[in-house]
Design a protein around this motif. Sequence first.
Motif, PDB file in Angstrom:
ATOM      1  N   CYS B   8      75.591  -5.058  29.343  1.00 44.56           N
ATOM      2  CA  CYS B   8      74.855  -5.289  28.094  1.00 44.56           C
ATOM      3  C   CYS B   8      75.653  -6.166  27.122  1.00 44.56           C
ATOM      4  N   GLY B   9      74.974  -7.166  26.535  1.00 45.68           N
ATOM      5  CA  GLY B   9      75.622  -8.037  25.546  1.00 45.68           C
ATOM      6  C   GLY B   9      75.206  -7.680  24.132  1.00 45.68           C
ATOM      7  N   TYR B  10      74.599  -6.524  23.959  1.00 40.59           N
ATOM      8  CA  TYR B  10      74.083  -6.002  22.690  1.00 40.59           C
ATOM      9  C   TYR B  10      73.474  -7.077  21.785  1.00 40.59           C
ATOM     10  N   CYS B  11      72.506  -7.841  22.350  1.00 38.61           N
ATOM     11  CA  CYS B  11      71.877  -8.916  21.583  1.00 38.61           C
ATOM     12  C   CYS B  11      70.613  -8.447  20.881  1.00 38.61           C
ATOM     13  N   GLY B  12      70.032  -7.336  21.342  1.00 33.76           N
ATOM     14  CA  GLY B  12      68.850  -6.800  20.670  1.00 33.76           C
ATOM     15  C   GLY B  12      67.537  -7.440  21.092  1.00 33.76           C
ATOM     16  N   ALA B  13      67.545  -8.305  22.109  1.00 33.96           N
ATOM     17  CA  ALA B  13      66.290  -8.912  22.569  1.00 33.96           C
ATOM     18  C   ALA B  13      65.323  -7.819  23.039  1.00 33.96           C
ATOM     19  N   CYS B  14      65.861  -6.817  23.735  1.00 37.78           N
ATOM     20  CA  CYS B  14      65.016  -5.720  24.243  1.00 37.78           C
ATOM     21  C   CYS B  14      64.358  -4.956  23.091  1.00 37.78           C
ATOM     22  N   VAL B  15      65.093  -4.802  21.992  1.00 39.43           N
ATOM     23  CA  VAL B  15      64.559  -4.082  20.833  1.00 39.43           C
ATOM     24  C   VAL B  15      63.340  -4.827  20.273  1.00 39.43           C
ATOM     25  N   GLY B  16      63.454  -6.159  20.238  1.00 35.16           N
ATOM     26  CA  GLY B  16      62.419  -6.994  19.622  1.00 35.16           C
ATOM     27  C   GLY B  16      61.107  -7.055  20.379  1.00 35.16           C
ATOM     28  N   VAL B  17      61.113  -6.662  21.664  1.00 39.59           N
ATOM     29  CA  VAL B  17      59.867  -6.699  22.439  1.00 39.59           C
ATOM     30  C   VAL B  17      59.312  -5.297  22.695  1.00 39.59           C
ATOM     31  N   CYS B  18      59.998  -4.287  22.178  1.00 35.73           N
ATOM     32  CA  CYS B  18      59.559  -2.916  22.444  1.00 35.73           C
ATOM     33  C   CYS B  18      58.552  -2.463  21.400  1.00 35.73           C
ATOM     34  N   LYS B  19      57.267  -2.574  21.783  1.00 33.78           N
ATOM     35  CA  LYS B  19      56.191  -2.254  20.836  1.00 33.78           C
ATOM     36  C   LYS B  19      56.110  -0.767  20.554  1.00 33.78           C
ATOM     37  N   SER B  20      56.703   0.076  21.422  1.00 33.57           N
ATOM     38  CA  SER B  20      56.682   1.524  21.172  1.00 33.57           C
ATOM     39  C   SER B  20      57.867   1.966  20.329  1.00 33.57           C
ATOM     40  N   MET B  21      58.659   1.035  19.850  1.00 31.02           N
ATOM     41  CA  MET B  21      59.849   1.367  19.034  1.00 31.02           C
ATOM     42  C   MET B  21      60.727   2.394  19.747  1.00 31.02           C
ATOM     43  N   ALA B  22      60.872   2.200  21.060  1.00 26.38           N
ATOM     44  CA  ALA B  22      61.644   3.170  21.842  1.00 26.38           C
ATOM     45  C   ALA B  22      63.095   2.721  22.019  1.00 26.38           C
ATOM     46  N   ILE B  23      63.435   1.532  21.521  1.00 26.31           N
ATOM     47  CA  ILE B  23      64.812   1.046  21.698  1.00 26.31           C
ATOM     48  C   ILE B  23      65.419   0.713  20.338  1.00 26.31           C
ATOM     49  N   GLU B  24      66.660   1.080  20.192  1.00 25.84           N
ATOM     50  CA  GLU B  24      67.380   0.748  18.969  1.00 25.84           C
ATOM     51  C   GLU B  24      68.750   0.217  19.361  1.00 25.84           C
ATOM     52  N   LEU B  25      69.256  -0.710  18.552  1.00 22.86           N
ATOM     53  CA  LEU B  25      70.612  -1.219  18.775  1.00 22.86           C
ATOM     54  C   LEU B  25      71.483  -0.715  17.638  1.00 22.86           C
ATOM     55  N   ILE B  26      72.442   0.134  17.972  1.00 17.89           N
ATOM     56  CA  ILE B  26      73.332   0.699  16.965  1.00 17.89           C
ATOM     57  C   ILE B  26      74.709   0.092  17.195  1.00 17.89           C
ATOM     58  N   GLU B  27      75.111  -0.816  16.309  1.00 13.30           N
ATOM     59  CA  GLU B  27      76.312  -1.631  16.520  1.00 13.30           C
ATOM     60  C   GLU B  27      76.217  -2.263  17.908  1.00 13.30           C
ATOM     61  N   ASN B  28      77.147  -1.923  18.823  1.00 13.88           N
ATOM     62  CA  ASN B  28      77.047  -2.570  20.129  1.00 13.88           C
ATOM     63  C   ASN B  28      76.577  -1.609  21.226  1.00 13.88           C
ATOM     64  N   ARG B  29      75.695  -0.693  20.820  1.00 16.73           N
ATOM     65  CA  ARG B  29      75.191   0.285  21.791  1.00 16.73           C
ATOM     66  C   ARG B  29      73.671   0.333  21.729  1.00 16.73           C
ATOM     67  N   VAL B  30      73.033   0.009  22.869  1.00 18.20           N
ATOM     68  CA  VAL B  30      71.576   0.099  22.940  1.00 18.20           C
ATOM     69  C   VAL B  30      71.205   1.542  23.263  1.00 18.20           C
ATOM     70  N   VAL B  31      70.257   2.074  22.480  1.00 21.83           N
ATOM     71  CA  VAL B  31      69.838   3.458  22.698  1.00 21.83           C
ATOM     72  C   VAL B  31      68.349   3.466  23.031  1.00 21.83           C
ATOM     73  N   ILE B  32      67.974   4.168  24.107  1.00 19.10           N
ATOM     74  CA  ILE B  32      66.558   4.259  24.476  1.00 19.10           C
ATOM     75  C   ILE B  32      66.055   5.675  24.220  1.00 19.10           C
ATOM     76  N   TYR B  33      64.949   5.773  23.492  1.00 18.36           N
ATOM     77  CA  TYR B  33      64.323   7.071  23.253  1.00 18.36           C
ATOM     78  C   TYR B  33      63.253   7.256  24.331  1.00 18.36           C
ATOM     79  N   GLU B  34      63.642   7.889  25.424  1.00 13.14           N
ATOM     80  CA  GLU B  34      62.801   7.996  26.618  1.00 13.14           C
ATOM     81  C   GLU B  34      61.409   8.553  26.310  1.00 13.14           C
ATOM     82  N   GLU B  35      61.347   9.486  25.354  1.00  9.67           N
ATOM     83  CA  GLU B  35      60.057  10.124  25.090  1.00  9.67           C
ATOM     84  C   GLU B  35      59.048   9.124  24.509  1.00  9.67           C
ATOM     85  N   ARG B  36      59.529   8.032  23.912  1.00  6.84           N
ATOM     86  CA  ARG B  36      58.592   7.032  23.363  1.00  6.84           C
ATOM     87  C   ARG B  36      58.286   5.921  24.366  1.00  6.84           C
TER      88      ARG B  36
END
Lengths: 392, 54
Positions: B8-36
């Motif tokens: 992971c290069g922690y760029c946040g591209a994945c966050v920007g396409v996640c319409k369910s708001m299930a991904i967040e980038l916290i500093e250099n750590r991508v976090v996925i909220y599986e339930e969403r």
Amino acid sequence: MRWVLKDEYDVVVVGAGPAGSMASYYASKNGAKTLLVEKSQEIGEPVRCAEAVPKLEEFNIPPSEEFVRSYIKGGYLIAPNGRRIEVRGGKTEGYVVERKIFDKYLAIRSARAGTKIAVKSRVVDLYPYEDGFKVKIIHLGEEYTVKTKIVIAADGMESSVAEMAGLKCKKNPMEVCSCAEYEMTGVKLLDKHMMEFYFGDLSPKGYAWIFPKGDTANVGLGVIDKKKKAIDYLNEFLEHPILEGRLKDATPVEFKCGGVPVGGPIEKTVDDNIMVVGDAAGQVSPLTGGGIYLAMSCGSIAGEVAGKAVKKGDYSKETLMEYERRWKERFYNTLMTELKYKNILQKLSEKELNIIAEVIDGKLEEVDVKKIMFKVIKKAPSLLKYFKDVIG
Amino acid sequence: MRINYERCGYCGACVGVCKSMAIELIENRVVIYEERCKRCKACIIVCPLKALEE
């Protein structure tokens, strides 16, 4: 630092990139009590960009040695067969900057105008509250609730903040260019003041670039591809014969990656008490992927409009619509035209790109796509099928 | 959705396409909220580094 998160504000700007720093600068300048919130612990980090910026004079920002690494006079557009088209002057002029320093410089400039800044502070939610928002912010593991009249969402590609307020700004993955880039030293450039753009199968639906950056160069590319990754295309590009060994002695000093929204602006950039600016609003040239000029321009307008709204004591959608009207007046038509051109460019085969390069033959004063199209159709009528929508 | 933090290069591209708001980038750590997560795979498509896998 904590005390800035315990106060109330007229304007809270989320994201300290060029859009957010310009927006907060103009909000503060126009008398609004403004907080700029940055999620990272360092403004400007991590860089997700090829670092080319336009001429800065129109923003009253001197091109300081502090952040300018190269002065750019134009670029070479390079067809798959290696034929070069030289473009100089006009919009192609500008600088390649050290974004880490540039972004921090813009934030400092905003702070000097009165903006308070919270770093390592992440917005996790927004709630409508009286005539404004309560902004839930996490800083060092502690939760703060900041009241504000207006939120300006400048949170970049991630585009989460306005979404929390009910505006649609998440992007379609097929309209995002996935980019990967090495900043390298030891690159043999074609010209230290010229950017290089490479088109064709080496970077499908996007392009590869080499941008001079002082002692280094940014070597990267952007693609839209469901299967193969930007990083894999980049590693192939580094050894591509079209470069004639110019990267043979080059070695990286930094790796950067990112997503660039190239699908055009989002539909609604304003609602009651909120405006969206920059990458989050899709204010990016669909053709070049360049976003800094638009981010700075639209951010400036949003900041000014926020300042005016605060003076009036009216933060309604109707008042804030001045922002949308003004940015659309300046940029909407250009963005939509570029979107059409981008869609054509993405369809062209390597053979067709080579034909176009041959027709243009050498130099271009300014990228006037319409003029180029007519020339191309005259010499290669088979390409008319792509252009007919745009000409009609 | 699994994240390969080594890639992971922690760029946040994945966050920007996640319409369910299930991904967040916290500093250099991508976090996925599986339930969403709705398994739309938009994040996998857009990642420049193949850091996301199902």
